[in-house]
Design a protein around this motif. Structure first.
Motif, PDB file in Angstrom:
ATOM      1  N   ARG A 110       1.002  -1.089   0.065  1.00 43.22           N
ATOM      2  CA  ARG A 110       0.009  -0.087  -0.112  1.00 43.22           C
ATOM      3  C   ARG A 110       0.824   1.104  -0.005  1.00 43.22           C
ATOM      4  N   TYR A 111       1.904   1.262   0.874  1.00 41.17           N
ATOM      5  CA  TYR A 111       2.791   2.396   1.003  1.00 41.17           C
ATOM      6  C   TYR A 111       3.640   2.501  -0.186  1.00 41.17           C
ATOM      7  N   PHE A 112       4.139   1.245  -0.853  1.00 44.80           N
ATOM      8  CA  PHE A 112       4.866   1.348  -2.050  1.00 44.80           C
ATOM      9  C   PHE A 112       3.980   1.648  -3.160  1.00 44.80           C
ATOM     10  N   PHE A 113       2.898   1.543  -3.416  1.00 45.75           N
ATOM     11  CA  PHE A 113       2.089   2.341  -4.557  1.00 45.75           C
ATOM     12  C   PHE A 113       1.953   3.689  -4.202  1.00 45.75           C
ATOM     13  N   ALA A 114       1.545   4.064  -2.828  1.00 42.31           N
ATOM     14  CA  ALA A 114       1.406   5.254  -2.644  1.00 42.31           C
ATOM     15  C   ALA A 114       2.680   6.420  -2.930  1.00 42.31           C
ATOM     16  N   SER A 115       3.816   5.687  -2.675  1.00 42.29           N
ATOM     17  CA  SER A 115       5.108   6.431  -2.861  1.00 42.29           C
ATOM     18  C   SER A 115       5.256   6.966  -4.528  1.00 42.29           C
ATOM     19  N   MET A 116       4.464   6.380  -5.427  1.00 41.38           N
ATOM     20  CA  MET A 116       4.462   6.871  -6.716  1.00 41.38           C
ATOM     21  C   MET A 116       3.962   7.965  -7.151  1.00 41.38           C
ATOM     22  N   ALA A 117       3.165   8.523  -6.208  1.00 40.61           N
ATOM     23  CA  ALA A 117       2.254   9.724  -6.511  1.00 40.61           C
ATOM     24  C   ALA A 117       3.178  10.713  -6.532  1.00 40.61           C
ATOM     25  N   SER A 118       2.848  11.667  -7.564  1.00 39.16           N
ATOM     26  CA  SER A 118       3.563  12.850  -7.419  1.00 39.16           C
ATOM     27  C   SER A 118       3.698  13.623  -6.227  1.00 39.16           C
ATOM     28  N   GLU A 119       2.954  13.652  -5.354  1.00 43.16           N
ATOM     29  CA  GLU A 119       2.879  14.199  -3.947  1.00 43.16           C
ATOM     30  C   GLU A 119       2.436  13.164  -2.855  1.00 43.16           C
ATOM     31  N   LEU A 120       3.526  12.895  -1.814  1.00 43.31           N
ATOM     32  CA  LEU A 120       3.180  11.902  -1.078  1.00 43.31           C
ATOM     33  C   LEU A 120       1.788  12.175  -0.456  1.00 43.31           C
ATOM     34  N   PRO A 121       0.990  11.131  -0.319  1.00 39.39           N
ATOM     35  CA  PRO A 121      -0.349  11.387   0.447  1.00 39.39           C
ATOM     36  C   PRO A 121      -0.339  11.729   1.920  1.00 39.39           C
ATOM     37  N   TRP A 122       0.877  11.184   2.512  1.00 35.21           N
ATOM     38  CA  TRP A 122       0.700  11.549   3.803  1.00 35.21           C
ATOM     39  C   TRP A 122       1.735  12.930   4.285  1.00 35.21           C
ATOM     40  N   SER A 123       1.997  13.649   3.114  1.00 31.69           N
ATOM     41  CA  SER A 123       2.701  14.834   3.551  1.00 31.69           C
ATOM     42  C   SER A 123       1.774  16.104   3.577  1.00 31.69           C
ATOM     43  N   THR A 124       0.529  16.081   3.230  1.00 28.51           N
ATOM     44  CA  THR A 124      -0.377  17.029   3.230  1.00 28.51           C
ATOM     45  C   THR A 124      -1.637  16.731   4.166  1.00 28.51           C
ATOM     46  N   CYS A 125      -2.539  17.692   4.340  1.00 32.55           N
ATOM     47  CA  CYS A 125      -3.495  17.846   5.298  1.00 32.55           C
ATOM     48  C   CYS A 125      -5.170  18.028   4.426  1.00 32.55           C
ATOM     49  N   GLY A 126      -4.909  18.114   3.122  1.00 33.59           N
ATOM     50  CA  GLY A 126      -6.274  18.415   2.374  1.00 33.59           C
ATOM     51  C   GLY A 126      -6.916  17.062   1.983  1.00 33.59           C
ATOM     52  N   ASN A 127      -6.557  15.938   2.545  1.00 30.96           N
ATOM     53  CA  ASN A 127      -7.102  14.711   1.772  1.00 30.96           C
ATOM     54  C   ASN A 127      -8.572  14.319   2.580  1.00 30.96           C
ATOM     55  N   SER A 128      -9.217  13.377   1.994  1.00 29.70           N
ATOM     56  CA  SER A 128     -10.760  13.125   2.384  1.00 29.70           C
ATOM     57  C   SER A 128     -10.407  12.462   3.881  1.00 29.70           C
ATOM     58  N   TRP A 129      -9.458  11.788   4.048  1.00 32.40           N
ATOM     59  CA  TRP A 129      -9.098  11.122   5.564  1.00 32.40           C
ATOM     60  C   TRP A 129      -8.507  12.065   6.616  1.00 32.40           C
ATOM     61  N   ASN A 130      -8.349  13.212   6.054  1.00 27.67           N
ATOM     62  CA  ASN A 130      -7.800  14.194   7.212  1.00 27.67           C
ATOM     63  C   ASN A 130      -8.762  14.785   8.161  1.00 27.67           C
ATOM     64  N   THR A 131      -8.380  15.198   9.360  1.00 26.49           N
ATOM     65  CA  THR A 131      -9.490  15.866  10.104  1.00 26.49           C
ATOM     66  C   THR A 131      -9.099  17.209  10.305  1.00 26.49           C
ATOM     67  N   ARG A 132      -9.767  18.109  11.174  1.00 28.40           N
ATOM     68  CA  ARG A 132      -9.361  19.504  11.599  1.00 28.40           C
ATOM     69  C   ARG A 132      -8.177  19.553  12.223  1.00 28.40           C
ATOM     70  N   ASN A 133      -7.909  18.466  13.184  1.00 31.65           N
ATOM     71  CA  ASN A 133      -6.856  18.372  13.897  1.00 31.65           C
ATOM     72  C   ASN A 133      -5.233  18.090  13.352  1.00 31.65           C
ATOM     73  N   CYS A 134      -5.493  18.020  11.853  1.00 26.93           N
ATOM     74  CA  CYS A 134      -4.218  17.585  11.222  1.00 26.93           C
ATOM     75  C   CYS A 134      -3.037  18.649  11.234  1.00 26.93           C
ATOM     76  N   PHE A 135      -2.031  18.293  11.179  1.00 27.99           N
ATOM     77  CA  PHE A 135      -0.870  19.428  11.161  1.00 27.99           C
ATOM     78  C   PHE A 135       0.312  18.647  10.214  1.00 27.99           C
ATOM     79  N   ILE A 136       0.815  19.657   9.230  1.00 29.25           N
ATOM     80  CA  ILE A 136       1.909  18.972   8.372  1.00 29.25           C
ATOM     81  C   ILE A 136       3.462  18.789   9.143  1.00 29.25           C
ATOM     82  N   PHE A 137       3.913  17.575   9.124  1.00 30.45           N
ATOM     83  CA  PHE A 137       5.080  17.616  10.037  1.00 30.45           C
ATOM     84  C   PHE A 137       6.251  18.250   9.120  1.00 30.45           C
ATOM     85  N   GLY A 138       6.841  19.136   9.598  1.00 29.19           N
ATOM     86  CA  GLY A 138       8.048  19.781   9.132  1.00 29.19           C
ATOM     87  C   GLY A 138       7.577  21.309   8.934  1.00 29.19           C
ATOM     88  N   ALA A 139       6.205  21.703   9.190  1.00 29.28           N
ATOM     89  CA  ALA A 139       5.657  22.768   8.799  1.00 29.28           C
ATOM     90  C   ALA A 139       5.813  23.819   9.962  1.00 29.28           C
TER      91      ALA A 139
END
Length: 498
Positions: A110-139
């Motif tokens: 699952r992570y192998f295929f996700a790593s092929m995306a142009s933007e790593l899906p776990w690097s942002t907070c604007g996805n359908s699975w994210n909550t209002r409490n999400c913060f971006i690590f490194g920001a």
């Protein structure tokens, strides 16, 4: 035993299969963490002691039992009839292990295929699975913000939300099973299909596949090691990993962790080594290149040919043990070099990023990927390495389980396509059981990493869930006394005294 049992075509096939069987995920995500947790370099003292005094003799014993009896784990205990129930227990354990190990491989895919995306899906907070409490690590602006966000129950990093909500779809508790995660379903199906075609023709075919699956992960690990050592902060991470704390040796838990890790990583007491040894020829020189210890009156010497006047330890076993422990040790350098880089980038202590088990592979490392150049490349490399590490361990587990049935009905399996069809049926049943582990409940984590059943130190599992864990555990162990009682009181004729 039948003399027509399939055998290794080359001696090196045996070594590669053994290496692939016990060099697995525990070397990457468990040993480094245990080393740092239990005194750093000091942890190596109990670890090496248990390797020499515990794993090496048992490993050699299991291989020899398989070679001598010419039988797999199911029937090898015929040599001690009252303990024949061990064979049933071992294969019950293997069935369970193979089911949940395949789920881990599905996570890696699952992570192998996700790593092929142009933007790593776990690097942002604007996805359908994210909550209002999400913060971006490194920001975050400074170290105190990072620590506060890490400790706060109201703030969750985008990396953790992707793992818990995007991948696992974690529910509120074990009472809410929820739906199956369809992405994991496809990855799990692919895992079982790949596994099937890697072992469907028996060890003659598997021994060819394992050349790739056993060596490629080691090459990938070396690439990650070299890359990790070039990162800023790598030295701090390695120092944190190996910093000796001799005082920790007085803690019994340190010794228990060392013993557990040794038996876990060497795949002992699971019947795997017995089965692999049973594919050796009966007259195979298992004492080849053996270190012989001379009597006290003479100097130690090394002989190539066995002698009845000396006791020895197989150099094959020693070499494979060095490989296993060496991979564990080296992987710690690669992992903690990257964790040191990640900690320095954020200005926090490594203890805030060092985790064990799935947390290291699917939370801590993805965090580091967001900070590396070319994160997609390193993500694909790391998670494909995890997949291969687990895959060849799964080879050995499934071959052990399959050989148990072949030993019970050898003539039935000699007919064309019987093995292939039964293996497909066996995989299908394990796939169905595995479906319960890709729902919205973290059932696997609660069963395998058992302490006081909690999740993330917040959710406490109910008594019925704890009872279910004990039922699953005892369903394998109970066969040992049951068969002993059956053999002694029912099957064996004569009086109790006789």
């Amino acid at each position: 035993a039948s003399n027509s049992r399939e055998k290794w075509k080359k001696k090196i096939d045996f070594a590669f299969s053994i290496a692939g069987g016990f060099v697995g995920l525990g070397n990457v995500w468990r040993f480094p963490y245990l080393c740092y947790k239990n005194g750093g370099g000091a942890f190596l003292i109990p670890y090496v002691l248990f390797v020499v005094l515990g794993s090496l003799p048992v490993f050699f014993l299991e291989v020899t039992i398989g070679q001598y009896t010419n039988l797999g784990s199911a029937l090898a205990m015929r040599m001690v009839p009252v303990m024949k129930g061990i064979g049933i227990s071992l294969n019950m354990i293997n069935y369970y292990i193979n089911v949940y190990y395949a789920v881990i491989l599905a996570w890696a895919l699952r992570y192998f295929f996700a790593s092929m995306a142009s933007e790593l899906p776990w690097s942002t907070c604007g996805n359908s699975w994210n909550t209002r409490n999400c913060f971006i690590f490194g920001a975050l602006s400074n170290a105190s913000d990072v620590i506060n966000a890490t400790n706060s129950s109201l703030r969750i990093s985008s990396v953790r939300e992707y793992w818990e909500r995007g991948v696992l779809g974690k529910s509120a508790g074990i009472h809410e099973i929820g739906s199956i995660q369809w992405e994991l379903l496809l990855c799990l199906l692919l895992t079982w299909v790949v596994l099937y075609f890697c072992i469907w023709k028996g060890i003659g075919w598997t021994s060819k596949v394992v050349y790739v699956t056993a060596t490629l992960p080691l090459v990938m690990l070396l690439v990650l090691l070299v890359r990790g050592l070039t990162l800023d902060g790598a030295r701090d991470g390695i120092a944190f990993y190996l910093r000796p704390d001799i005082a920790r040796l007085s803690d019994v838990q340190v010794w228990l962790d060392a013993a557990t890790q040794v038996f876990y990583s060497y795949a002992l007491c699971k019947g795997m080594m017995i089965t692999m040894g049973s594919y050796n020829n009966y007259h195979y020189n298992s004492y080849r290149c053996t270190l012989y210890l001379a009597p006290p009156s003479q100097k130690p010497l090394i002989k190539v040919t066995p002698s009845l006047n000396y006791h020895g330890i197989s150099m094959d076993c020693i070499a494979l043990s060095i490989l296993n422990s060496g991979v564990s040790f080296v992987s710690g350098f690669a992992i903690f070099a990257i964790l040191g880089f990640m900690a320095k980038e954020q200005g926090v202590d490594i203890k805030y990023v060092a985790e064990s088990g799935p947390g290291l592979a699917f939370i801590a490392y993805p965090k580091a990927l967001t900070l590396l150049p070319m994160p997609q490349f390193w993500g694909c490399l790391f998670f494909f390495m995890l997949f291969l590490l687990g895959l060849d361990s799964e080879f050995v587990g499934q071959e052990t389980l399959m050989s148990a049935f072949v030993d019970l009905k050898p003539h039935w399996f000699k007919k064309p396509w019987r093995r292939e069809m039964f293996l497909a049926f066996l995989h299908f049943t394990q796939f169905l059981v595995g479906l319960s582990m890709i729902t919205n409940v973290l059932l696997y984590l609660s069963l395998v990493y058992y302490k006081t059943l909690t999740y993330n130190k917040t959710y406490v599992y109910p008594p019925w869930a704890i009872g279910l864990c004990w039922v699953l555990s005892m369903s394998s162990l109970v066969w040992i006394p049951i068969y002993a009682i059956y053999l002694f009181f029912i099957k064996t004729e004569g009086s109790y005294k006789e």
